[in-house]
Design a protein around this motif. Sequence first.
Motif, mmCIF file in Angstrom:
data_model
loop_
_atom_site.group_PDB
_atom_site.id
_atom_site.type_symbol
_atom_site.label_atom_id
_atom_site.label_comp_id
_atom_site.label_asym_id
_atom_site.label_seq_id
_atom_site.Cartn_x
_atom_site.Cartn_y
_atom_site.Cartn_z
ATOM 1 N N THR A 132 0.801 -1.222 0.000
ATOM 2 C CA THR A 132 0.000 0.000 0.000
ATOM 3 C C THR A 132 0.835 1.274 0.000
ATOM 4 O OG1 THR A 132 -0.139 -0.121 2.413
ATOM 5 C CG2 THR A 132 -1.942 -1.115 1.160
ATOM 6 N N SER A 164 -5.829 2.107 -5.677
ATOM 7 C CA SER A 164 -7.103 2.535 -5.101
ATOM 8 C C SER A 164 -7.952 1.292 -4.886
ATOM 9 C CB SER A 164 -7.828 3.511 -6.043
ATOM 10 O OG SER A 164 -8.362 2.818 -7.166
ATOM 11 N N GLU A 165 -9.152 1.487 -4.356
ATOM 12 C CA GLU A 165 -10.027 0.337 -4.156
ATOM 13 C C GLU A 165 -10.507 -0.235 -5.481
ATOM 14 O OE1 GLU A 165 -13.559 1.390 -2.091
ATOM 15 O OE2 GLU A 165 -14.005 3.142 -3.336
ATOM 16 N N ASN A 166 -10.368 0.521 -6.560
ATOM 17 C CA ASN A 166 -10.817 0.059 -7.873
ATOM 18 C C ASN A 166 -9.689 -0.446 -8.766
ATOM 19 O OD1 ASN A 166 -13.570 0.860 -7.431
ATOM 20 N ND2 ASN A 166 -12.913 2.979 -7.722
ATOM 21 N N TYR A 167 -8.430 -0.289 -8.314
ATOM 22 C CA TYR A 167 -7.321 -0.627 -9.205
ATOM 23 C C TYR A 167 -6.096 -1.039 -8.409
ATOM 24 C CZ TYR A 167 -3.495 0.153 -12.563
ATOM 25 O OH TYR A 167 -2.383 0.013 -13.338
ATOM 26 N N GLN A 227 -12.682 12.330 -8.309
ATOM 27 C CA GLN A 227 -11.772 11.774 -7.309
ATOM 28 C C GLN A 227 -11.525 10.288 -7.566
ATOM 29 O OE1 GLN A 227 -14.380 13.911 -6.427
ATOM 30 N NE2 GLN A 227 -12.927 15.605 -6.193
ATOM 31 N N ILE A 228 -12.561 9.561 -7.997
ATOM 32 C CA ILE A 228 -12.402 8.143 -8.323
ATOM 33 C C ILE A 228 -11.452 7.983 -9.503
ATOM 34 C CG2 ILE A 228 -13.617 6.121 -9.242
ATOM 35 C CD1 ILE A 228 -16.024 6.948 -7.573
ATOM 36 N N ALA A 231 -7.817 8.707 -8.458
ATOM 37 C CA ALA A 231 -7.272 7.650 -7.610
ATOM 38 C C ALA A 231 -6.941 6.389 -8.383
ATOM 39 C CB ALA A 231 -8.271 7.323 -6.495
ATOM 40 N N SER A 232 -7.433 6.269 -9.620
ATOM 41 C CA SER A 232 -7.216 5.053 -10.416
ATOM 42 C C SER A 232 -6.236 5.275 -11.557
ATOM 43 C CB SER A 232 -8.562 4.557 -10.965
ATOM 44 O OG SER A 232 -9.461 4.280 -9.921
#
Length: 417
Positions: free
Chosen positions: A13, A138-141, A299-300, A303-304
């Motif tokens: 992380t 990120s939580e998506n990538y 923002q999403i 973050a990706s």
Amino acid sequence: MAHNFYATLPIITDFVQITDASCYQKVPADWYIVVSDIEQSTKAIAEGRYKDVNFIGASTIVALLNLQSNLDLPFIFGGDGATLLLPPWLVEQAKPALQAVQHLSQSIYNLHLRVGIIPISEVYAHRYQLEIAKFAVSENYAQAMINGDGLTFVEQTIKDPILGAKYLLAAQPSDQPGLLDGLECRWQEIPSRYGETVSLLVRAEAATSIERNQINRHVIEQIEAIYGADAEHHPVDVQQISLSLWPKDLWAEARLRGGSSKLQQLRYLNNIWWLNVLGKFLLATGAKTELTDWAEYPQILQASTDYRKYDAMLRMVIAGTPAQRQQLEQFLDQERQAGNLNYGLHVADSALMTCIVFERMGRQVHFIDGNNGGYAKAADQLKQQSHVHQGAITLNAVASSKTGLLGDTSSPSWGTC
């Protein structure tokens, strides 16, 4: 070897953990490595076709991710190409998809996309190493970090006209449905809020992986000392991103995904133009729909992004001032003169973003490159420096003993993986 090797890798992380040997695991010997690059990309970029180059570079990634629903594969976007790792059960399915992308690149853009597939067992047979880690962007990538001198061996083999011939794929047309689903290029160039966008490549030049890790860590720390924390030098500022209404910005996607005829491509262009009109309104108003919160989406997206990564060299796109870049160059020149590294650096005033979006509020990645050539031009400078580096790897020179990152048990640990 288990099919879910990559899916079950421990997650790191903190970006600096890419310099921690214990965070990497050896790639299974029965896997394969895919390397793609556009031949004469420098010429295409000089002609102002950097968006076409980036779009094709990302196409091999999305074509393989579309082979199966929610497929999780390790990949690195390199600007004018990509590197991917494949499990053995996916190789035969991957070949026609890659050949179809080659055909589209040639027929639509007149760009020759070189694609080769080499068994990892071949890398190990020549006593080179290949390790991988997984970084939660990120939580998506989650992004692959690939390490080892095996990458240089693979690249040189693929480009060798004799040794590479048996690994290269030949372009073939295909009517494979959904081949490039999710691939988008709908944003304006992203201006640097500080004046410059720097595309940076740094390759540590040292005899052991312990030393290479230490060099890479020192570089990362110096970049943060010069440019500040991640948020301060991130090349994608949510206040600066804007969907484009210029047809020239949307044409790369329309040509590649719109169909074989000019009429089909123009219809596709018209469709995504109107989608962008709607998108600009939704972003401006922060509207919420059943599927999307447009106030949250910038923002999403930010973050990706893949603005920093590692594939045996550091790859970063950084926003900063001319004074900061000069300070960075001074540091890199000193380290190069000491024999610690070689580097390539390209300066632009903005960044380009090429996107893979499977879910607007979920699974997505946004590939970042500097404008006007970015990584590809930085790679040219790196190659020039490497020509005079006496310790460069060669295909015929295999060291008497090689230790992968996992074998360097004395390497310092900087965090829990």
